[in-house]
Design a protein around this motif. Structure first.
Motif, PDB file in Angstrom:
ATOM      1  N   ASP A   1     -10.051  18.846   5.098  1.00 34.88           N
ATOM      2  CA  ASP A   1      -9.913  20.258   4.726  1.00 34.88           C
ATOM      3  C   ASP A   1      -9.373  20.435   3.308  1.00 34.88           C
TER       4      ASP A   1
ATOM      5  N   ARG B   1       0.844  -1.195   0.000  1.00 36.18           N
ATOM      6  CA  ARG B   1       0.000   0.000   0.000  1.00 36.18           C
ATOM      7  C   ARG B   1       0.878   1.243   0.000  1.00 36.18           C
ATOM      8  N   ILE B   2       0.439   2.223  -0.792  1.00 32.35           N
ATOM      9  CA  ILE B   2       1.146   3.506  -0.833  1.00 32.35           C
ATOM     10  C   ILE B   2       1.049   4.182   0.530  1.00 32.35           C
TER      11      ILE B   2
ATOM     12  N   ASN C   1      -4.694  13.170   2.054  1.00 33.34           N
ATOM     13  CA  ASN C   1      -5.934  13.786   2.534  1.00 33.34           C
ATOM     14  C   ASN C   1      -7.109  13.374   1.649  1.00 33.34           C
TER      15      ASN C   1
ATOM     16  N   ILE D   1      -2.042   8.611  -6.853  1.00 34.09           N
ATOM     17  CA  ILE D   1      -2.187   9.974  -7.359  1.00 34.09           C
ATOM     18  C   ILE D   1      -0.776  10.520  -7.514  1.00 34.09           C
TER      19      ILE D   1
ATOM     20  N   GLY E   1       2.099   8.070   2.211  1.00 31.05           N
ATOM     21  CA  GLY E   1       2.659   9.407   2.027  1.00 31.05           C
ATOM     22  C   GLY E   1       3.278   9.825   3.344  1.00 31.05           C
ATOM     23  N   GLY E   2       2.643  10.764   4.027  1.00 27.24           N
ATOM     24  CA  GLY E   2       3.151  11.191   5.334  1.00 27.24           C
ATOM     25  C   GLY E   2       2.836  10.207   6.441  1.00 27.24           C
ATOM     26  N   GLY E   3       1.871   9.329   6.214  1.00 24.52           N
ATOM     27  CA  GLY E   3       1.522   8.317   7.211  1.00 24.52           C
ATOM     28  C   GLY E   3       0.657   8.830   8.357  1.00 24.52           C
ATOM     29  N   THR E   4       0.201  10.076   8.297  1.00 21.27           N
ATOM     30  CA  THR E   4      -0.529  10.640   9.453  1.00 21.27           C
ATOM     31  C   THR E   4      -1.918  10.023   9.616  1.00 21.27           C
ATOM     32  N   ASP E   5      -2.476   9.500   8.557  1.00 18.71           N
ATOM     33  CA  ASP E   5      -3.722   8.727   8.672  1.00 18.71           C
ATOM     34  C   ASP E   5      -3.416   7.235   8.682  1.00 18.71           C
ATOM     35  N   LEU E   6      -2.573   6.788   7.752  1.00 22.61           N
ATOM     36  CA  LEU E   6      -2.403   5.354   7.531  1.00 22.61           C
ATOM     37  C   LEU E   6      -1.771   4.642   8.732  1.00 22.61           C
TER      38      LEU E   6
ATOM     39  N   ARG F   1     -13.961  27.744   8.934  1.00 19.94           N
ATOM     40  CA  ARG F   1     -13.919  26.463   9.640  1.00 19.94           C
ATOM     41  C   ARG F   1     -14.092  26.739  11.126  1.00 19.94           C
TER      42      ARG F   1
ATOM     43  N   GLY G   1      -4.537  19.986  11.282  1.00 12.67           N
ATOM     44  CA  GLY G   1      -3.755  19.491  12.412  1.00 12.67           C
ATOM     45  C   GLY G   1      -2.895  20.534  13.090  1.00 12.67           C
TER      46      GLY G   1
ATOM     47  N   THR H   1       0.201  14.908   3.360  1.00 14.68           N
ATOM     48  CA  THR H   1       0.137  15.354   1.966  1.00 14.68           C
ATOM     49  C   THR H   1      -1.312  15.541   1.520  1.00 14.68           C
TER      50      THR H   1
ATOM     51  N   HIS I   1       1.317  19.687   3.357  1.00 13.38           N
ATOM     52  CA  HIS I   1       0.450  20.841   3.621  1.00 13.38           C
ATOM     53  C   HIS I   1       1.291  22.079   3.924  1.00 13.38           C
TER      54      HIS I   1
ATOM     55  N   ILE J   1       1.921  17.760  11.887  1.00 15.20           N
ATOM     56  CA  ILE J   1       1.080  17.032  10.916  1.00 15.20           C
ATOM     57  C   ILE J   1       1.239  17.652   9.532  1.00 15.20           C
TER      58      ILE J   1
HETATM   59  C1  LIG Z   1      -3.385  14.688  15.054  1.00 14.10           C
HETATM   60  C2  LIG Z   1      -3.974  14.734  13.673  1.00 14.10           C
HETATM   61  C3  LIG Z   1      -4.683  15.868  13.263  1.00 14.10           C
HETATM   62  C4  LIG Z   1      -5.249  15.939  11.994  1.00 14.10           C
HETATM   63  N1  LIG Z   1      -5.948  17.058  11.636  1.00 14.10           N
HETATM   64  C5  LIG Z   1      -6.530  17.127  10.409  1.00 14.10           C
HETATM   65  C6  LIG Z   1      -7.291  18.280  10.035  1.00 14.10           C
HETATM   66  O1  LIG Z   1      -7.427  19.247  10.792  1.00 14.10           O
HETATM   67  N2  LIG Z   1      -7.857  18.283   8.800  1.00 14.10           N
HETATM   68  C7  LIG Z   1      -7.710  17.243   7.928  1.00 14.10           C
HETATM   69  O2  LIG Z   1      -8.253  17.317   6.819  1.00 14.10           O
HETATM   70  N3  LIG Z   1      -6.997  16.143   8.262  1.00 14.10           N
HETATM   71  C8  LIG Z   1      -6.412  16.056   9.473  1.00 14.10           C
HETATM   72  N4  LIG Z   1      -5.695  14.928   9.830  1.00 14.10           N
HETATM   73  C9  LIG Z   1      -5.603  13.801   8.896  1.00 14.10           C
HETATM   74  C10 LIG Z   1      -4.321  13.723   8.047  1.00 14.10           C
HETATM   75  O3  LIG Z   1      -3.253  14.408   8.632  1.00 14.10           O
HETATM   76  C11 LIG Z   1      -4.530  14.256   6.627  1.00 14.10           C
HETATM   77  O4  LIG Z   1      -5.617  13.603   6.020  1.00 14.10           O
HETATM   78  C12 LIG Z   1      -3.281  14.107   5.758  1.00 14.10           C
HETATM   79  O5  LIG Z   1      -3.393  14.966   4.652  1.00 14.10           O
HETATM   80  C13 LIG Z   1      -3.046  12.686   5.274  1.00 14.10           C
HETATM   81  O6  LIG Z   1      -1.917  12.707   4.415  1.00 14.10           O
HETATM   82  P1  LIG Z   1      -0.719  11.655   4.588  1.00 14.10           P
HETATM   83  O7  LIG Z   1       0.269  11.968   3.521  1.00 14.10           O
HETATM   84  O8  LIG Z   1      -0.223  11.621   5.977  1.00 14.10           O
HETATM   85  O9  LIG Z   1      -1.513  10.314   4.229  1.00 14.10           O
HETATM   86  P2  LIG Z   1      -1.136   8.805   4.613  1.00 14.10           P
HETATM   87  O10 LIG Z   1      -1.498   8.533   6.025  1.00 14.10           O
HETATM   88  O11 LIG Z   1       0.227   8.468   4.163  1.00 14.10           O
HETATM   89  O12 LIG Z   1      -2.173   8.050   3.639  1.00 14.10           O
HETATM   90  C14 LIG Z   1      -3.576   8.212   3.769  1.00 14.10           C
HETATM   91  C15 LIG Z   1      -4.245   7.348   2.703  1.00 14.10           C
HETATM   92  O13 LIG Z   1      -3.921   7.823   1.413  1.00 14.10           O
HETATM   93  C16 LIG Z   1      -3.219   6.826   0.647  1.00 14.10           C
HETATM   94  N5  LIG Z   1      -2.214   7.581  -0.105  1.00 14.10           N
HETATM   95  C17 LIG Z   1      -1.265   8.458   0.374  1.00 14.10           C
HETATM   96  N6  LIG Z   1      -0.607   9.037  -0.644  1.00 14.10           N
HETATM   97  C18 LIG Z   1      -1.149   8.526  -1.796  1.00 14.10           C
HETATM   98  C19 LIG Z   1      -0.907   8.739  -3.193  1.00 14.10           C
HETATM   99  N7  LIG Z   1       0.019   9.611  -3.636  1.00 14.10           N
HETATM  100  N8  LIG Z   1      -1.653   8.051  -4.078  1.00 14.10           N
HETATM  101  C20 LIG Z   1      -2.600   7.177  -3.658  1.00 14.10           C
HETATM  102  N9  LIG Z   1      -2.881   6.942  -2.360  1.00 14.10           N
HETATM  103  C21 LIG Z   1      -2.166   7.612  -1.459  1.00 14.10           C
HETATM  104  C22 LIG Z   1      -2.684   5.836   1.660  1.00 14.10           C
HETATM  105  O14 LIG Z   1      -2.550   4.543   1.131  1.00 14.10           O
HETATM  106  C23 LIG Z   1      -3.769   5.892   2.722  1.00 14.10           C
HETATM  107  O15 LIG Z   1      -4.863   5.084   2.361  1.00 14.10           O
HETATM  108  C24 LIG Z   1      -5.099  14.838  11.098  1.00 14.10           C
HETATM  109  C25 LIG Z   1      -4.365  13.704  11.499  1.00 14.10           C
HETATM  110  C26 LIG Z   1      -3.810  13.649  12.760  1.00 14.10           C
HETATM  111  C27 LIG Z   1      -3.033  12.427  13.163  1.00 14.10           C
END
Ligand SMILES: Cc1cc2nc3c(=O)[nH]c(=O)nc-3n(C[C@H](O)[C@H](O)[C@H](O)COP(=O)(O)OP(=O)(O)OC[C@H]3O[C@@H](n4cnc5c(N)ncnc54)[C@H](O)[C@@H]3O)c2cc1C
Length: 294
Positions: free
Chosen positions: A122, A27-28, A113, A166, A30-35, A184, A100, A109, A76, A104
């Motif tokens: 957002d 699985r892809i 998101n 993506i 990115g930043g891992g903040t959700d995954l 917001r 966040g 990314t 972000h 975060i």
């Molecule tokens: C404490 C905390 C606060 C937060 N606050 C907010 C907030 O205020 N608003 C908000 O909108 N979100 C918030 N988030 C959620 C999160 O930070 C965002 O959604 C963030 O943008 C996820 O990006 P990431 O790169 O970390 O994704 P990841 O965790 O790396 O991935 C998320 C999902 O996307 C997939 N993915 C990642 N990159 C790609 C790619 N290039 N192509 C295809 N699939 C991909 C992964 O497989 C996974 O399913 C928060 C999270 C935390 C932990």
């Protein structure tokens, strides 16, 4: 242990080839903040994480003619601080600044998101109002798809991160007589889930009296990031007045469906908040489009 292996490919083609060889078990990331949280909670599983955040150039942000292209690995923080985004896509800079905390935003990314597919995301709400498109790459090639078509239901994206990714987003740069606003509210100002978020984008005619066109997106008021097309239809082409905005808000409250939530607030309160934040967002966007706002 949340996975067996972690790989860091150096190109999109390599990432796709690795995913293909893993046959659904990679699985892809990115930043891992959700995954990472979802893996820890066993809401998702993956044997191998394919980290695309280090692919050279995948975080580029550049103006291309009348459009701006944002690489999928742009964080972000990079987006909020980019002079290109601040100049040409200020709505996006404003929206992602709310995500966040600095920690975060420094790793999260836009692609993550969007693919995480939450109705209150957002970045996704702003991208909807911006008519953004995402470039999706898989073994059959690359294709631009409207971001509004990607979220299926909470947590479910049309982008299958076990076999495709993506690579970029593209949006039109702001034109003359176009205005934006993002509103917001959350229980506290930072690091909190939005109770309601609203993105507005309007175009006014040459003397600023009529709304030539409009986009209004909001969350979390449906199962996916929501575009208020019926409300937009009430506003489109009409002479701007406070009565017109009130009429549009009445329509908004029929098409958007905020729910009561223990985490967020009661349905009644969130409906009032939706109307008030939309009123503010539309008014501010109109002021910006007329050149009288900031
Ligand atoms: C404490 C905390 C606060 C937060 N606050 C907010 C907030 O205020 N608003 C908000 O909108 N979100 C918030 N988030 C959620 C999160 O930070 C965002 O959604 C963030 O943008 C996820 O990006 P990431 O790169 O970390 O994704 P990841 O965790 O790396 O991935 C998320 C999902 O996307 C997939 N993915 C990642 N990159 C790609 C790619 N290039 N192509 C295809 N699939 C991909 C992964 O497989 C996974 O399913 C928060 C999270 C935390 C932990």
């Amino acid at each position: 242990v949340i996975c067996d292996d972690y790989v860091s490919p150096s190109s999109v083609e390599e990432a796709l080839a690795i995913l293909a060889s893993l046959q659904g078990e990679g699985r892809i990331i990115g930043g891992g903040t959700d995954l990472i949280i979802q893996l820890l909670r066993k809401e998702r599983s993956a044997l191998t994480l394919v980290d695309v955040s280090r692919i050279p150039g995948l975080d580029d942000i550049r103006a291309e003619g009348a459009q701006v292209v944002i690489g999928a690995a742009a964080t972000h923080s990079q987006i909020a601080l980019s002079p290109t985004i601040q100049k040409h896509v200020p709505l996006l800079a404003e929206a992602v600044s709310w995500i966040g905390s600095p920690q975060i935003r420094n790793v999260g990314t836009l692609a993550g998101n969007v693919v995480n597919a939450q109705p209150a995301a957002d970045g996704a709400i702003a991208l909807l109002a911006l008519d953004a498109e995402a470039e999706i790459a898989n073994l059959t090639g690359r294709q631009w798809v409207p971001v509004g078509k990607l979220c299926v239901s909470p947590g479910v994206s049309r982008v299958d991160a076990t076999s495709e990714m993506i690579t970029a987003f593209r949006v039109n740069a702001a034109s003359a007589r176009e205005g934006f606003a993002y509103e917001r509210r959350a229980r506290r100002r930072v690091l909190a889930l939005p109770l309601i978020n609203v993105a507005a984008r309007v175009w006014v005619d040459s003397d600023g009296s009529r709304m030539r066109d409009v986009r209004l997106a909001a969350g979390p008021v449906a199962l996916v990031p929501f575009r208020a097309v019926q409300t937009e239809a009430v506003l489109r082409g009409q002479p701007i007045s406070s009565n017109l905005i009130e009429e549009a808000l009445a329509t908004l409250l029929t098409e958007a469906k905020p729910r009561s939530s223990l985490l967020r607030a009661s349905k009644e309160y969130r409906r009032e908040l939706l109307a008030e934040l939309s009123r503010r967002a539309l008014t501010r966007a109109i002021d910006v489009a007329r050149g009288t706002g900031t």
